[in-house]
Design a protein around this motif. Structure first.
Motif, mmCIF file in Angstrom:
data_model
loop_
_atom_site.group_PDB
_atom_site.id
_atom_site.type_symbol
_atom_site.label_atom_id
_atom_site.label_comp_id
_atom_site.label_asym_id
_atom_site.label_seq_id
_atom_site.Cartn_x
_atom_site.Cartn_y
_atom_site.Cartn_z
ATOM 1 N N PRO A 1 8.274 8.968 11.707
ATOM 2 C CA PRO A 1 7.459 10.032 12.294
ATOM 3 C C PRO A 1 6.189 10.393 11.507
ATOM 4 O O PRO A 1 5.488 11.313 11.893
ATOM 5 N N CYS A 2 5.878 9.682 10.437
ATOM 6 C CA CYS A 2 4.730 10.092 9.619
ATOM 7 C C CYS A 2 3.417 9.879 10.376
ATOM 8 O O CYS A 2 3.321 9.015 11.241
ATOM 9 N N GLY B 1 0.815 -1.206 0.000
ATOM 10 C CA GLY B 1 0.000 0.000 0.000
ATOM 11 C C GLY B 1 0.849 1.256 0.000
ATOM 12 O O GLY B 1 2.071 1.199 -0.015
ATOM 13 N N GLU B 2 0.189 2.380 0.046
ATOM 14 C CA GLU B 2 0.899 3.655 -0.063
ATOM 15 C C GLU B 2 1.694 3.976 1.197
ATOM 16 O O GLU B 2 1.325 3.580 2.302
ATOM 17 N N GLU B 3 2.781 4.699 0.981
ATOM 18 C CA GLU B 3 3.657 5.127 2.069
ATOM 19 C C GLU B 3 4.247 6.491 1.727
ATOM 20 O O GLU B 3 4.315 6.872 0.557
ATOM 21 N N CYS B 4 4.704 7.199 2.752
ATOM 22 C CA CYS B 4 5.352 8.494 2.543
ATOM 23 C C CYS B 4 6.867 8.316 2.466
ATOM 24 O O CYS B 4 7.396 7.247 2.783
ATOM 25 N N TRP C 1 1.171 18.156 4.825
ATOM 26 C CA TRP C 1 2.603 18.274 4.555
ATOM 27 C C TRP C 1 3.178 17.002 3.949
ATOM 28 O O TRP C 1 4.290 17.016 3.441
ATOM 29 N N ASN C 2 2.452 15.914 4.038
ATOM 30 C CA ASN C 2 2.977 14.627 3.592
ATOM 31 C C ASN C 2 2.532 14.297 2.172
ATOM 32 O O ASN C 2 1.417 14.607 1.772
ATOM 33 N N VAL C 3 3.431 13.647 1.436
ATOM 34 C CA VAL C 3 3.126 13.121 0.109
ATOM 35 C C VAL C 3 3.210 11.606 0.221
ATOM 36 O O VAL C 3 4.211 11.069 0.696
ATOM 37 N N TYR C 4 2.156 10.936 -0.197
ATOM 38 C CA TYR C 4 2.098 9.480 -0.134
ATOM 39 C C TYR C 4 2.246 8.901 -1.532
ATOM 40 O O TYR C 4 1.650 9.409 -2.487
#
Length: 117
Positions: free
Chosen positions: A108-109, A29-32, A67-70
């Motif tokens: 830390p995400c 699955g998706e992750e940053c 602030w996060n891009v996945y």
């Protein structure tokens, strides 16, 4: 002839160990970026550079959340190719390496902070 060149380009794209490792982490699955960095033990710059190459090739897509891009795999059929490649080079019955996130990896995400300890 164009089809052969396209396949050769895909194999060239998949020839980098960091790109293969990123794809294996994204299998679940998706992750940053910070998550990929923590799981793989790579510097942020390296992870970002390899994600850019995968994204330009259309294998990986991204979405922004605050602030996060996945990142996620946009072409899941690539896993059939990777599974066949692992089967070709590993002893019979060997599976692709498991690069799943474990609680011992400090990430830390927000996604990891929501996971139970």
């Amino acid at each position: 002839m164009q089809a052969i060149e396209n396949v050769a380009g895909l194999f060239k794209l998949l020839s980098h160990p960091s790109r293969l490792a990123i794809l294996e982490v994204l299998r679940d699955g998706e992750e940053c970026v910070c998550h990929l960095e923590a799981v793989l033990g790579l510097r942020q710059a390296c992870v970002s550079q390899q994600l850019m190459v995968l994204r330009q090739a259309g294998l990986v897509a991204s979405r922004r959340e605050g602030w996060n891009v996945y990142y996620r795999v946009a072409r899941p059929e690539v896993y059939a190719l990777l599974d066949a490649a692992f089967a070709a080079v590993e002893p019979e019955g060997a599976a692709p390496p498991s690069l799943r996130h474990t609680q011992s990896v400090a990430c830390p995400c927000p996604k990891c902070q929501l996971e139970p300890a």
